[in-house]
Design a protein around this motif. Structure first.
Motif, PDB file in Angstrom:
ATOM      1  N   TYR A   1      -6.505 -44.030   4.931  1.00  0.00           N
ATOM      2  CA  TYR A   1      -5.524 -44.094   6.003  1.00  0.00           C
ATOM      3  C   TYR A   1      -4.353 -44.966   5.562  1.00  0.00           C
ATOM      4  O   TYR A   1      -4.549 -46.076   5.054  1.00  0.00           O
ATOM      5  CB  TYR A   1      -6.133 -44.681   7.274  1.00  0.00           C
ATOM      6  CG  TYR A   1      -7.222 -43.830   7.884  1.00  0.00           C
ATOM      7  CD1 TYR A   1      -6.916 -42.719   8.652  1.00  0.00           C
ATOM      8  CD2 TYR A   1      -8.571 -44.138   7.680  1.00  0.00           C
ATOM      9  CE1 TYR A   1      -7.905 -41.939   9.220  1.00  0.00           C
ATOM     10  CE2 TYR A   1      -9.573 -43.364   8.241  1.00  0.00           C
ATOM     11  CZ  TYR A   1      -9.237 -42.265   9.008  1.00  0.00           C
ATOM     12  OH  TYR A   1     -10.218 -41.495   9.558  1.00  0.00           O
ATOM     13  N   THR A   2      -3.156 -44.457   5.770  1.00  0.00           N
ATOM     14  CA  THR A   2      -1.943 -45.218   5.474  1.00  0.00           C
ATOM     15  C   THR A   2      -1.179 -45.423   6.770  1.00  0.00           C
ATOM     16  O   THR A   2      -0.741 -44.461   7.402  1.00  0.00           O
ATOM     17  CB  THR A   2      -1.043 -44.472   4.468  1.00  0.00           C
ATOM     18  OG1 THR A   2      -1.769 -44.258   3.256  1.00  0.00           O
ATOM     19  CG2 THR A   2       0.211 -45.283   4.174  1.00  0.00           C
ATOM     20  N   GLN A   3      -1.036 -46.682   7.179  1.00  0.00           N
ATOM     21  CA  GLN A   3      -0.278 -46.988   8.379  1.00  0.00           C
ATOM     22  C   GLN A   3       1.204 -47.025   8.017  1.00  0.00           C
ATOM     23  O   GLN A   3       1.600 -47.734   7.094  1.00  0.00           O
ATOM     24  CB  GLN A   3      -0.711 -48.334   8.977  1.00  0.00           C
ATOM     25  CG  GLN A   3      -2.123 -48.327   9.531  1.00  0.00           C
ATOM     26  CD  GLN A   3      -3.169 -48.802   8.538  1.00  0.00           C
ATOM     27  OE1 GLN A   3      -3.012 -48.648   7.337  1.00  0.00           O
ATOM     28  NE2 GLN A   3      -4.233 -49.402   9.036  1.00  0.00           N
TER      29      GLN A   3
ATOM     30  N   PHE B   1       0.718 -55.997  20.697  1.00  0.00           N
ATOM     31  CA  PHE B   1       1.902 -55.971  19.840  1.00  0.00           C
ATOM     32  C   PHE B   1       2.337 -57.393  19.521  1.00  0.00           C
ATOM     33  O   PHE B   1       2.440 -58.220  20.430  1.00  0.00           O
ATOM     34  CB  PHE B   1       3.061 -55.258  20.534  1.00  0.00           C
ATOM     35  CG  PHE B   1       2.894 -53.774  20.719  1.00  0.00           C
ATOM     36  CD1 PHE B   1       3.557 -52.892  19.897  1.00  0.00           C
ATOM     37  CD2 PHE B   1       2.102 -53.267  21.733  1.00  0.00           C
ATOM     38  CE1 PHE B   1       3.434 -51.514  20.077  1.00  0.00           C
ATOM     39  CE2 PHE B   1       1.967 -51.900  21.916  1.00  0.00           C
ATOM     40  CZ  PHE B   1       2.634 -51.013  21.082  1.00  0.00           C
ATOM     41  N   PRO B   2       2.684 -57.697  18.286  1.00  0.00           N
ATOM     42  CA  PRO B   2       2.414 -56.887  17.090  1.00  0.00           C
ATOM     43  C   PRO B   2       0.997 -57.149  16.596  1.00  0.00           C
ATOM     44  O   PRO B   2       0.386 -58.157  16.940  1.00  0.00           O
ATOM     45  CB  PRO B   2       3.452 -57.413  16.091  1.00  0.00           C
ATOM     46  CG  PRO B   2       3.577 -58.867  16.462  1.00  0.00           C
ATOM     47  CD  PRO B   2       3.431 -58.920  17.966  1.00  0.00           C
ATOM     48  N   GLY B   3       0.491 -56.247  15.767  1.00  0.00           N
ATOM     49  CA  GLY B   3      -0.826 -56.459  15.194  1.00  0.00           C
ATOM     50  C   GLY B   3      -1.475 -55.171  14.728  1.00  0.00           C
ATOM     51  O   GLY B   3      -1.023 -54.075  15.042  1.00  0.00           O
ATOM     52  N   ALA B   4      -2.549 -55.317  13.954  1.00  0.00           N
ATOM     53  CA  ALA B   4      -3.335 -54.184  13.482  1.00  0.00           C
ATOM     54  C   ALA B   4      -4.390 -53.869  14.533  1.00  0.00           C
ATOM     55  O   ALA B   4      -5.126 -54.762  14.970  1.00  0.00           O
ATOM     56  CB  ALA B   4      -3.985 -54.504  12.144  1.00  0.00           C
TER      57      ALA B   4
ATOM     58  N   GLN C   1       4.064 -52.625  15.985  1.00  0.00           N
ATOM     59  CA  GLN C   1       5.144 -53.522  15.576  1.00  0.00           C
ATOM     60  C   GLN C   1       5.915 -54.073  16.772  1.00  0.00           C
ATOM     61  O   GLN C   1       5.839 -53.552  17.881  1.00  0.00           O
ATOM     62  CB  GLN C   1       6.118 -52.772  14.653  1.00  0.00           C
ATOM     63  CG  GLN C   1       5.478 -52.195  13.410  1.00  0.00           C
ATOM     64  CD  GLN C   1       6.383 -51.172  12.738  1.00  0.00           C
ATOM     65  OE1 GLN C   1       6.014 -50.026  12.545  1.00  0.00           O
ATOM     66  NE2 GLN C   1       7.607 -51.573  12.397  1.00  0.00           N
ATOM     67  N   GLN C   2       6.672 -55.127  16.489  1.00  0.00           N
ATOM     68  CA  GLN C   2       7.575 -55.707  17.480  1.00  0.00           C
ATOM     69  C   GLN C   2       8.695 -56.398  16.727  1.00  0.00           C
ATOM     70  O   GLN C   2       8.448 -57.154  15.781  1.00  0.00           O
ATOM     71  CB  GLN C   2       6.840 -56.700  18.375  1.00  0.00           C
ATOM     72  CG  GLN C   2       7.708 -57.354  19.432  1.00  0.00           C
ATOM     73  CD  GLN C   2       6.913 -58.241  20.371  1.00  0.00           C
ATOM     74  OE1 GLN C   2       5.777 -57.924  20.711  1.00  0.00           O
ATOM     75  NE2 GLN C   2       7.506 -59.339  20.782  1.00  0.00           N
TER      76      GLN C   2
END
Length: 237
Positions: free
Chosen positions: A23-25, A48-51, A62-63
């Motif tokens: 998987y590529t984010q 947000f933000p975070g994995a 993202q943020q």
């Protein structure tokens, strides 16, 4: 090598190949919308933000410095260059929306120049992020509802789409993803004093799944088979 040992080795190899799915984010190059300010959007704040793993798929949410958490309306181009691409997972929802309205599209281009485009249609593969007075359902089988949030009245959520790519993308690789949102969260095209009630799509996350080349798996299994024959011959001798 005993037959049972060889079978066990091949089983392990197949298990390894099954786990080789990667998987590529994808980082969104532009954010322009703070969905936290939308209906019940405060529900998004802890994520947000975070994995995050949503619907079993890893995403990076993202943020930016302005507090934007998604891209809404306009055209967003993401250059990715991912080999062996098989599926693109997206977090796309809308604000407002009329049943059956085409509110945008998402397109995929291979390294060889082939394109695959899917329209974003209210009630089919996208719906209002807020369970309220607009479109609250989807019919597409590749949509997983409420991978973030809950599917209950007066709450916000994010849905996940799993766009299966044509086989050419496994051969040529995925070069580019283009998200297009037709709606505008401030004004409708024909009425400058009204919201665009067709629906305003926003994109909050993208992850690309890829599978290993079949040749690599076959070479691994072939090597194990040859190793088993060699060991068997030595044992017989």
């Amino acid at each position: 090598m005993k037959l049972t040992h060889l079978v066990a080795a091949i089983t392990c190899a197949l298990s390894f190949s099954a786990q080789a799915l990667t998987y590529t984010q994808v980082a969104l190059p532009t954010l322009n919308t703070n969905i936290e300010t939308w209906s019940n959007g405060i529900a998004y704040d802890p994520y947000f933000p975070g994995a995050q793993t949503l619907g079993g798929i890893p995403f990076v949410l993202q943020q930016d410095r302005q507090g934007d958490k998604a891209f809404a309306s306009g055209i967003l181009t993401m250059d990715v260059d991912i080999a062996d691409a098989s599926t693109v997972y997206t977090l796309i929802s809308t604000g407002w929306g009329l049943e059956g309205a085409t509110v945008g599209s998402i397109s995929f281009r291979s390294n060889g120049g082939s394109w695959h485009t899917v329209n974003l249609v209210e009630g089919d593969n996208v719906r209002d992020h807020y369970y309220g007075n607009f479109v609250n359902t989807t019919t597409a089988s590749y949509v997983t509802q409420s991978v973030l949030g809950t599917n209950t009245e007066d709450t916000a959520h994010l849905d996940m789409q799993a766009f299966a790519l044509p086989s050419i993308f496994h051969t040529e690789g995925l070069d580019r993803i283009v998200f297009v949102g037709f709606g505008n969260e401030n004004h409708a095209p024909l009425n400058p004093n009204a919201l665009d009630l067709r629906g305003v799509p926003f994109l909050a996350g993208v992850t690309v799944a890829a599978v290993p080349e079949p040749n690599s798996i076959l070479m691994l299994l072939g090597g194990l088979g040859m190793l088993g024959v060699m060991i068997r011959r030595r044992t017989d001798a």
